[in-house]
Motif scaffolding. Structure first.
Motif, PDB file in Angstrom:
ATOM      1  N   ASP A 129       0.829  -1.211   0.000  1.00  0.00           N
ATOM      2  CA  ASP A 129       0.000   0.000   0.000  1.00  0.00           C
ATOM      3  C   ASP A 129       0.861   1.258   0.000  1.00  0.00           C
ATOM      4  OD1 ASP A 129      -2.268  -1.569   0.013  1.00  0.00           O
ATOM      5  OD2 ASP A 129      -2.662  -1.321   2.167  1.00  0.00           O
ATOM      6  N   LYS A 130       2.039   1.169   0.598  1.00  0.00           N
ATOM      7  CA  LYS A 130       2.970   2.299   0.658  1.00  0.00           C
ATOM      8  C   LYS A 130       3.921   2.318  -0.540  1.00  0.00           C
ATOM      9  CE  LYS A 130       3.018   2.503   5.683  1.00  0.00           C
ATOM     10  NZ  LYS A 130       3.852   2.387   6.894  1.00  0.00           N
ATOM     11  N   ASN A 131       3.739   1.366  -1.466  1.00  0.00           N
ATOM     12  CA  ASN A 131       4.594   1.228  -2.653  1.00  0.00           C
ATOM     13  C   ASN A 131       6.069   1.024  -2.288  1.00  0.00           C
ATOM     14  OD1 ASN A 131       2.567   1.378  -4.614  1.00  0.00           O
ATOM     15  ND2 ASN A 131       2.552   3.607  -4.483  1.00  0.00           N
ATOM     16  N   ILE A 132       6.288   0.297  -1.223  1.00  0.00           N
ATOM     17  CA  ILE A 132       7.655  -0.025  -0.808  1.00  0.00           C
ATOM     18  C   ILE A 132       7.994  -1.403  -1.369  1.00  0.00           C
ATOM     19  CG2 ILE A 132       9.166  -0.511   1.157  1.00  0.00           C
ATOM     20  CD1 ILE A 132       7.402   1.437   2.784  1.00  0.00           C
ATOM     21  N   PRO A 133       9.079  -1.500  -2.146  1.00  0.00           N
ATOM     22  CA  PRO A 133       9.438  -2.803  -2.714  1.00  0.00           C
ATOM     23  C   PRO A 133       9.845  -3.798  -1.621  1.00  0.00           C
ATOM     24  CG  PRO A 133      11.096  -1.155  -3.248  1.00  0.00           C
ATOM     25  CD  PRO A 133      10.001  -0.447  -2.523  1.00  0.00           C
ATOM     26  N   ILE A 134       9.447  -5.053  -1.822  1.00  0.00           N
ATOM     27  CA  ILE A 134       9.739  -6.106  -0.847  1.00  0.00           C
ATOM     28  C   ILE A 134      10.526  -7.199  -1.555  1.00  0.00           C
ATOM     29  CG2 ILE A 134       8.751  -7.716   0.801  1.00  0.00           C
ATOM     30  CD1 ILE A 134       6.110  -6.154   0.495  1.00  0.00           C
ATOM     31  N   SER A 135      11.607  -7.631  -0.931  1.00  0.00           N
ATOM     32  CA  SER A 135      12.397  -8.719  -1.503  1.00  0.00           C
ATOM     33  C   SER A 135      12.167  -9.993  -0.704  1.00  0.00           C
ATOM     34  CB  SER A 135      13.881  -8.357  -1.478  1.00  0.00           C
ATOM     35  OG  SER A 135      14.321  -8.287  -0.140  1.00  0.00           O
ATOM     36  N   GLY A 136      12.551 -11.113  -1.272  1.00  0.00           N
ATOM     37  CA  GLY A 136      12.443 -12.394  -0.581  1.00  0.00           C
ATOM     38  C   GLY A 136      13.170 -12.403   0.752  1.00  0.00           C
ATOM     39  N   PRO A 137      14.434 -11.927   0.795  1.00  0.00           N
ATOM     40  CA  PRO A 137      15.151 -11.902   2.073  1.00  0.00           C
ATOM     41  C   PRO A 137      14.483 -11.009   3.128  1.00  0.00           C
ATOM     42  CG  PRO A 137      16.704 -11.750   0.267  1.00  0.00           C
ATOM     43  CD  PRO A 137      15.327 -11.636  -0.335  1.00  0.00           C
ATOM     44  N   SER A 138      13.861  -9.900   2.686  1.00  0.00           N
ATOM     45  CA  SER A 138      13.194  -9.036   3.678  1.00  0.00           C
ATOM     46  C   SER A 138      11.959  -9.722   4.246  1.00  0.00           C
ATOM     47  CB  SER A 138      12.835  -7.677   3.074  1.00  0.00           C
ATOM     48  OG  SER A 138      11.884  -7.808   2.052  1.00  0.00           O
ATOM     49  N   ILE A 139      11.269 -10.513   3.427  1.00  0.00           N
ATOM     50  CA  ILE A 139      10.116 -11.277   3.926  1.00  0.00           C
ATOM     51  C   ILE A 139      10.596 -12.319   4.927  1.00  0.00           C
ATOM     52  CG2 ILE A 139       8.287 -12.908   3.300  1.00  0.00           C
ATOM     53  CD1 ILE A 139       8.039 -11.420   0.628  1.00  0.00           C
ATOM     54  N   THR A 140      11.673 -13.013   4.592  1.00  0.00           N
ATOM     55  CA  THR A 140      12.223 -14.031   5.491  1.00  0.00           C
ATOM     56  C   THR A 140      12.610 -13.407   6.827  1.00  0.00           C
ATOM     57  OG1 THR A 140      13.048 -15.268   3.593  1.00  0.00           O
ATOM     58  CG2 THR A 140      13.992 -15.810   5.729  1.00  0.00           C
ATOM     59  N   GLU A 141      13.247 -12.238   6.775  1.00  0.00           N
ATOM     60  CA  GLU A 141      13.645 -11.557   8.003  1.00  0.00           C
ATOM     61  C   GLU A 141      12.423 -11.208   8.849  1.00  0.00           C
ATOM     62  OE1 GLU A 141      15.610  -7.294   9.155  1.00  0.00           O
ATOM     63  OE2 GLU A 141      16.399  -8.315   7.378  1.00  0.00           O
ATOM     64  N   LYS A 142      11.364 -10.719   8.205  1.00  0.00           N
ATOM     65  CA  LYS A 142      10.132 -10.371   8.918  1.00  0.00           C
ATOM     66  C   LYS A 142       9.472 -11.596   9.525  1.00  0.00           C
ATOM     67  CE  LYS A 142       9.431  -6.074   9.149  1.00  0.00           C
ATOM     68  NZ  LYS A 142       9.395  -5.410  10.446  1.00  0.00           N
ATOM     69  N   VAL A 143       9.520 -12.717   8.822  1.00  0.00           N
ATOM     70  CA  VAL A 143       8.944 -13.957   9.349  1.00  0.00           C
ATOM     71  C   VAL A 143       9.583 -14.280  10.694  1.00  0.00           C
ATOM     72  CG1 VAL A 143       8.851 -16.463   9.008  1.00  0.00           C
ATOM     73  CG2 VAL A 143       8.292 -14.951   7.118  1.00  0.00           C
ATOM     74  N   PHE A 144      10.901 -14.240  10.758  1.00  0.00           N
ATOM     75  CA  PHE A 144      11.611 -14.562  11.997  1.00  0.00           C
ATOM     76  C   PHE A 144      11.349 -13.514  13.084  1.00  0.00           C
ATOM     77  CE2 PHE A 144      14.040 -17.269   9.078  1.00  0.00           C
ATOM     78  CZ  PHE A 144      13.947 -18.456   9.781  1.00  0.00           C
ATOM     79  N   GLN A 145      11.247 -12.240  12.694  1.00  0.00           N
ATOM     80  CA  GLN A 145      10.946 -11.193  13.675  1.00  0.00           C
ATOM     81  C   GLN A 145       9.566 -11.407  14.294  1.00  0.00           C
ATOM     82  OE1 GLN A 145      11.374  -7.400  11.727  1.00  0.00           O
ATOM     83  NE2 GLN A 145      13.610  -7.540  11.641  1.00  0.00           N
ATOM     84  N   PHE A 146       8.569 -11.677  13.447  1.00  0.00           N
ATOM     85  CA  PHE A 146       7.213 -11.904  13.960  1.00  0.00           C
ATOM     86  C   PHE A 146       7.150 -13.159  14.820  1.00  0.00           C
ATOM     87  CE2 PHE A 146       5.652  -9.148  10.364  1.00  0.00           C
ATOM     88  CZ  PHE A 146       5.131  -8.145  11.177  1.00  0.00           C
ATOM     89  N   ALA A 147       7.865 -14.196  14.422  1.00  0.00           N
ATOM     90  CA  ALA A 147       7.873 -15.436  15.209  1.00  0.00           C
ATOM     91  C   ALA A 147       8.426 -15.177  16.610  1.00  0.00           C
ATOM     92  CB  ALA A 147       8.693 -16.509  14.499  1.00  0.00           C
ATOM     93  N   MET A 148       9.485 -14.394  16.702  1.00  0.00           N
ATOM     94  CA  MET A 148      10.072 -14.079  18.009  1.00  0.00           C
ATOM     95  C   MET A 148       9.111 -13.231  18.845  1.00  0.00           C
ATOM     96  SD  MET A 148      12.859 -15.703  18.176  1.00  0.00           S
ATOM     97  CE  MET A 148      13.675 -15.008  19.581  1.00  0.00           C
ATOM     98  N   VAL A 149       8.496 -12.216  18.219  1.00  0.00           N
ATOM     99  CA  VAL A 149       7.564 -11.345  18.931  1.00  0.00           C
ATOM    100  C   VAL A 149       6.359 -12.135  19.440  1.00  0.00           C
ATOM    101  CG1 VAL A 149       5.922  -9.438  18.600  1.00  0.00           C
ATOM    102  CG2 VAL A 149       8.250  -9.230  17.750  1.00  0.00           C
ATOM    103  N   LEU A 150       5.900 -13.097  18.658  1.00  0.00           N
ATOM    104  CA  LEU A 150       4.739 -13.899  19.031  1.00  0.00           C
ATOM    105  C   LEU A 150       5.095 -15.055  19.966  1.00  0.00           C
ATOM    106  CD1 LEU A 150       2.914 -13.839  15.588  1.00  0.00           C
ATOM    107  CD2 LEU A 150       2.180 -12.709  17.687  1.00  0.00           C
ATOM    108  N   GLY A 151       6.367 -15.147  20.348  1.00  0.00           N
ATOM    109  CA  GLY A 151       6.768 -16.118  21.364  1.00  0.00           C
ATOM    110  C   GLY A 151       7.143 -17.496  20.849  1.00  0.00           C
ATOM    111  N   TYR A 152       7.441 -17.613  19.576  1.00  0.00           N
ATOM    112  CA  TYR A 152       7.856 -18.906  19.024  1.00  0.00           C
ATOM    113  C   TYR A 152       9.380 -18.963  18.972  1.00  0.00           C
ATOM    114  CZ  TYR A 152       2.999 -19.339  17.548  1.00  0.00           C
ATOM    115  OH  TYR A 152       1.641 -19.419  17.531  1.00  0.00           O
ATOM    116  N   ASP A 153       9.981 -19.171  20.117  1.00  0.00           N
ATOM    117  CA  ASP A 153      11.442 -19.244  20.187  1.00  0.00           C
ATOM    118  C   ASP A 153      11.979 -20.446  19.425  1.00  0.00           C
ATOM    119  OD1 ASP A 153      11.425 -16.985  21.800  1.00  0.00           O
ATOM    120  OD2 ASP A 153      11.240 -18.178  23.631  1.00  0.00           O
ATOM    121  N   GLU A 154      11.159 -21.493  19.312  1.00  0.00           N
ATOM    122  CA  GLU A 154      11.579 -22.726  18.625  1.00  0.00           C
ATOM    123  C   GLU A 154      11.366 -22.658  17.111  1.00  0.00           C
ATOM    124  OE1 GLU A 154       7.238 -23.079  18.885  1.00  0.00           O
ATOM    125  OE2 GLU A 154       8.717 -22.392  20.320  1.00  0.00           O
TER     126      GLU A 154
END
Length: 143
Positions: free
Chosen positions: A83-108
């Motif tokens: 929506d903000k027209n910010i380009p997203i790359s595969g590695p940035s998605i992967t990084e966000k996946v791990f960030q969200f997993a940690m925030v949501l408490g999935y240490d494993e």
């Protein structure tokens, strides 16, 4: 009969309809070319099959994500970035996946390299590259 048969949600609903009519399970299995234990699994997953979101019709299989809340968080983030027209790359998605997993408490959480690709497929997200044609003017060197 083949070893493995991938049934669509529509076919699974037809099978459940046959079961509800009282047709013998052996007859249903042979009619659809499936094994009796496959029929039992379909019957066990009746609620998931009947409540399946038909807008997600590109998918033939009824698969869910183990970390659905992480998947949803990443999906919302992707929509926000688009929506903000910010380009997203595969590695940035992967990084966000791990960030969200940690925030949501999935240490494993140990998402595979294919996790972002599967998530994009699940939600029908396509990565598009836009090519911009740039006109270059001819500069002549006089000299």
């Amino acid at each position: 009969m083949s070893k493995r048969k991938c049934l669509t949600i529509k076919e699974k609903n037809l099978i459940l309809h046959e079961v509800d009519k009282g047709v013998r399970k052996k007859d249903i299995a042979s009619k659809f070319g499936i094994r009796p234990n496959t029929l039992s699994t379909i019957m066990k997953n009746r609620d998931r099959i009947q409540n399946y979101d038909s807008s997600n019709s590109f998918s033939k299989r009824l698969k869910t994500c183990v970390y659905e809340d992480v998947d949803e968080a990443v999906l919302k983030w992707i929509h926000t970035m688009r929506d903000k027209n910010i380009p997203i790359s595969g590695p940035s998605i992967t990084e966000k996946v791990f960030q969200f997993a940690m925030v949501l408490g999935y240490d494993e959480f140990r998402g595979s390299n294919g996790w972002p690709e599967k998530s994009k497929r699940r939600h029908g997200i396509m990565q598009k590259q836009y090519l911009v044609k740039v006109k270059t003017s001819m500069i002549m060197k006089i000299g």
